[in-house]
Design an enzyme around this catalytic site. Structure first.
Site, PDB file in Angstrom:
ATOM      1  N   ASP A 109       1.070   4.914 -46.959  1.00  0.00           N
ATOM      2  CA  ASP A 109      -0.540   4.971 -46.942  1.00  0.00           C
ATOM      3  C   ASP A 109      -0.798   3.903 -47.986  1.00  0.00           C
ATOM      4  O   ASP A 109       0.167   3.712 -49.268  1.00  0.00           O
ATOM      5  CB  ASP A 109      -0.946   6.115 -47.663  1.00  0.00           C
ATOM      6  CG  ASP A 109      -1.740   7.102 -46.874  1.00  0.00           C
ATOM      7  OD1 ASP A 109      -3.058   6.708 -46.726  1.00  0.00           O
ATOM      8  OD2 ASP A 109      -1.409   8.079 -46.231  1.00  0.00           O
ATOM      9  N   ASP A 216      -6.448   3.361 -46.812  1.00  0.00           N
ATOM     10  CA  ASP A 216      -7.399   4.528 -47.280  1.00  0.00           C
ATOM     11  C   ASP A 216      -8.507   3.656 -47.595  1.00  0.00           C
ATOM     12  O   ASP A 216      -8.737   2.843 -48.364  1.00  0.00           O
ATOM     13  CB  ASP A 216      -6.731   5.244 -48.316  1.00  0.00           C
ATOM     14  CG  ASP A 216      -7.488   6.451 -48.615  1.00  0.00           C
ATOM     15  OD1 ASP A 216      -7.466   7.316 -48.096  1.00  0.00           O
ATOM     16  OD2 ASP A 216      -8.036   6.575 -49.963  1.00  0.00           O
ATOM     17  N   GLU A 273      -8.990   3.343 -42.686  1.00  0.00           N
ATOM     18  CA  GLU A 273      -9.839   4.335 -42.879  1.00  0.00           C
ATOM     19  C   GLU A 273     -11.103   3.780 -42.768  1.00  0.00           C
ATOM     20  O   GLU A 273     -11.739   3.355 -43.760  1.00  0.00           O
ATOM     21  CB  GLU A 273      -9.403   5.354 -43.546  1.00  0.00           C
ATOM     22  CG  GLU A 273     -10.203   6.689 -43.792  1.00  0.00           C
ATOM     23  CD  GLU A 273      -9.891   7.458 -44.880  1.00  0.00           C
ATOM     24  OE1 GLU A 273     -10.148   8.804 -44.673  1.00  0.00           O
ATOM     25  OE2 GLU A 273      -9.588   7.095 -45.953  1.00  0.00           O
ATOM     26  N   HIS A 350      -4.472  14.417 -41.991  1.00  0.00           N
ATOM     27  CA  HIS A 350      -4.344  15.505 -43.273  1.00  0.00           C
ATOM     28  C   HIS A 350      -5.610  15.945 -43.939  1.00  0.00           C
ATOM     29  O   HIS A 350      -5.795  16.596 -44.776  1.00  0.00           O
ATOM     30  CB  HIS A 350      -3.383  14.634 -44.361  1.00  0.00           C
ATOM     31  CG  HIS A 350      -3.964  13.269 -45.079  1.00  0.00           C
ATOM     32  ND1 HIS A 350      -4.269  12.250 -44.004  1.00  0.00           N
ATOM     33  CD2 HIS A 350      -4.932  13.024 -45.981  1.00  0.00           C
ATOM     34  CE1 HIS A 350      -5.243  11.148 -44.718  1.00  0.00           C
ATOM     35  NE2 HIS A 350      -5.382  11.801 -45.985  1.00  0.00           N
ATOM     36  N   ASP A 351      -6.709  15.162 -43.330  1.00  0.00           N
ATOM     37  CA  ASP A 351      -7.993  15.481 -43.975  1.00  0.00           C
ATOM     38  C   ASP A 351      -8.897  16.478 -42.962  1.00  0.00           C
ATOM     39  O   ASP A 351      -9.968  16.800 -43.087  1.00  0.00           O
ATOM     40  CB  ASP A 351      -8.971  14.069 -44.139  1.00  0.00           C
ATOM     41  CG  ASP A 351      -8.578  13.449 -45.556  1.00  0.00           C
ATOM     42  OD1 ASP A 351      -8.019  14.050 -46.365  1.00  0.00           O
ATOM     43  OD2 ASP A 351      -8.610  12.312 -45.324  1.00  0.00           O
TER      44      ASP A 351
END
Length: 599
Positions: A109, A216, A273, A350-351
């Site tokens: 990440d 991210d 993202e 994960h979100d």
């Protein structure tokens, strides 16, 4: 069927990342190697053979950097250090080496829109207005209303609720945080800050051997000039959703070009993202090969189906139609057409809450079948495929009767606290909030991985209290150990689909996408066509707990079709080839099939 292996350097003339399947790992919840209740890096290394056995080529490790853990590691205090409960830099070196020994790759990440407020850069920035790093973050003076009351510089709402502005009493200015107050935004307009970020967060890890990054909030680095107010959509609060205001700012192409130049030196991949980007042309501008910005992005069309329009939890469970899902898939698949762009296929991360609980049926009767249907659907879409830990065994949301105290995520806690503040002890209103959390909370993706049916599911020791409670569905057969030996399990369906995806890569990975029978309210059907051979694969998915008919397709002769895969085991139904025409045209509840039509 023999498993095909992806060449991890170049596949024909294609970049290595196009035909790879990427498995996302959330370190805290994956595997605890030292029985302290928290997953760790050595625990990931221990499970690499399992991950590879799925047919996976790349692992993506969520933030394992030094962090106060306000937002589970997305608040980084040192990009070049490891969060001690997860391990050490040497543990990371070992993981990178062991991944590469297996012919796999590893991405990390990259969280650079903001740092932790404990990062040394921000500590210097907030120390005084004259500090050399003051301009490394976004500071603004207060505004004052007609009564002389201090107000933040604008009306933007934080992604986690409240204002994006935090007052700092020491220097008497506000700093910007699009997420938690403990996550101040970096000022990318400052050249020195930007170069320091590239060196510390990117180059240091590329030199250690990582093969790329999931980036991210990739479109938030360039803020709009003047930081204007967002349109008022919710009159009940002074803070307004501003995603369309602060995303995709004027210097985004410049910044991403700089980052791509670094990544290209290492043949490293990038997946960004990319929220709040409804214009397909803007997305293509990011992922076009000619543009040289990003290899691909995560668009949120599919995972945003059913969420609230004003805020995520301002909704009710299953507040969508199958038509909404169809439209979302069409938008993301349309990137691969007459362009040089690339796309992704995913439905969990994960979100997000667990996909079976959101888009399937997580009741004991249908959860396995609907989980396999979703696996067939998303493994058949074009682009690079991403699987989230536990998705491959069909993990589901936390039980409805778990108390609110089991929810750990900052977003969940803030949402419930806001509901309490707004509604007090209005049980009806609180129940509405609880229902939304039980359906959509990020917590559902963060319960520990379920390896066995034993206490704590072998995520950690039986006498250990894990950092987050293990979902009791592990005792109901949703675990790796039980599913490995069950040919009809979600796990083995995923394995089969990853084999199929490689064998028919021309259709399933690179093929053109055409939705068919668009108006059908219960069945989602599409055709994938190979650009090279013209052969076609038809995928049909029954999104209901009732029988439904196959679509009538004038362009395809079903009598010439070869059944490649279905999600119903032979013990439940006769082989499809043995059925008469009327039986073969009927889809059972949550059934999915894939047919091959050779040209």
């Amino acid at each position: 069927m023999a498993r095909s292996k992806v060449n991890t350097s170049v596949i024909g003339r294609q970049p290595w990342w196009k035909e790879a399947t990427i498995y996302q790992i959330y370190p805290a919840s994956f595997n605890d190697s030292n029985n302290d209740g928290v997953g760790d890096i050595p625990g990931i290394t221990q499970k690499l053979d399992y991950i590879q056995s799925l047919g996976v080529d790349v692992i993506w490790v969520c933030p394992m950097y030094a962090s106060p853990q306000v937002d589970m590691g997305y608040d980084i205090s040192d990009y070049e250090a490891v969060y001690p409960p997860y391990g050490t830099l040497e543990d990371m070196n070992t993981l990178i080496r062991e991944v590469h020994v297996r012919g796999m790759k590893i991405i990390l990440d990259l969280v650079i829109n903001h740092t932790s407020d404990q990062h040394k850069w921000f500590q210097e920035s907030r120390s005084s207005k004259t500090n050399p790093k003051r301009d490394w973050y976004i500071w603004r003076p207060a505004k004052y209303d007609s009564n002389g009351t201090r107000q933040p510089p604008n009306n933007w709402r934080s992604n986690f609720g409240g204002s994006v502005w935090q007052w700092d009493g020491l220097t008497e200015e506000y700093y910007l945080h699009l997420f938690c107050p403990e996550q101040p935004d970096i000022n990318f307009e400052c050249d020195a800050a930007r170069q320091a970020v590239y060196q510390s967060a990117m180059i240091s890890w590329l030199e250690r051997g990582v093969d790329g990054f999931r980036i991210d909030t990739v479109n938030m680095y360039s803020k709009p000039p003047g930081l204007p107010d967002a349109p008022v959509k919710d009159v009940t609060t002074p803070w307004q959703d501003a995603g369309l205001v602060y995303c995709n700012g004027p210097r985004m192409d410049e910044y991403l070009g700089e980052m791509n130049a670094i990544l290209s030196r290492y043949d490293a991949m990038s997946v960004g993202e990319c929220p709040n980007t409804p214009d397909p042309a803007r997305v293509i501008g990011y992922v076009s090969a000619k543009a040289a910005k990003l290899n691909m992005v995560f668009q949120f069309d599919s995972v945003d189906v059913g969420i609230g329009k004003i805020s995520r939890y301002a909704t009710a469970p299953f507040n969508y139609t199958l038509g909404d899902i169809k439209s979302a898939i069409c938008r993301t698949q349309s990137l691969i057409g007459e362009t040089d762009a690339w796309t992704t296929s995913f439905i969990e991360n994960h979100d997000q809450a667990r996909s079976i609980s959101r888009f399937g049926d997580d009741s004991p009767r249908w959860r396995t079948r609907s989980g396999k249907m979703l696996a067939m659907l998303f493994a058949s879409l074009s682009g690079t495929l991403f699987i989230y830990q536990g998705q491959e065994i069909g993990m589901i949301n936390m039980p409805v009767d778990w108390p609110i105290e089991e929810y750990k995520d900052v977003d969940s806690m803030n949402c419930y606290a806001e509901a309490l503040q707004k509604h007090g002890q209005d049980l009806t209103a609180l129940a509405h909030t609880r229902a939304a959390l039980q359906h959509l909370s990020r917590d559902h993706a963060r319960t520990p991985m379920q390896w066995t049916s034993r206490v704590n599911a072998d995520f950690t020791g039986e006498d250990v209290t894990p950092w987050m409670r293990v979902n009791t569905s592990a005792q109901d057969g949703i675990n790796v150990s039980d599913e490995l030996d069950d040919e009809s399990s979600v796990l083995n369906l995923w394995r089969g689909m990853l084999e199929l995806r490689q064998k028919f890569s021309g259709e399933l990975i690179h093929g053109t996408f055409e939705m068919v029978d668009q108006s059908n309210p219960d069945v989602l059907s599409f055709v994938k066509t190979s650009r090279e051979t013209g052969s076609k694969i038809l995928v049909v998915c029954n999104f209901s707990d009732s029988d439904s008919r196959l679509p009538l397709l004038k362009s395809l002769n079903m009598s010439q079709a070869e059944l490649l895969c279905d999600n119903i085991p032979e013990v439940d139904t006769p082989r499809k080839e043995a059925r008469n025409d009327s039986e073969a045209s009927l889809l059972q509840p949550w059934e999915s099939r894939a047919y091959l039509f050779c040209s």
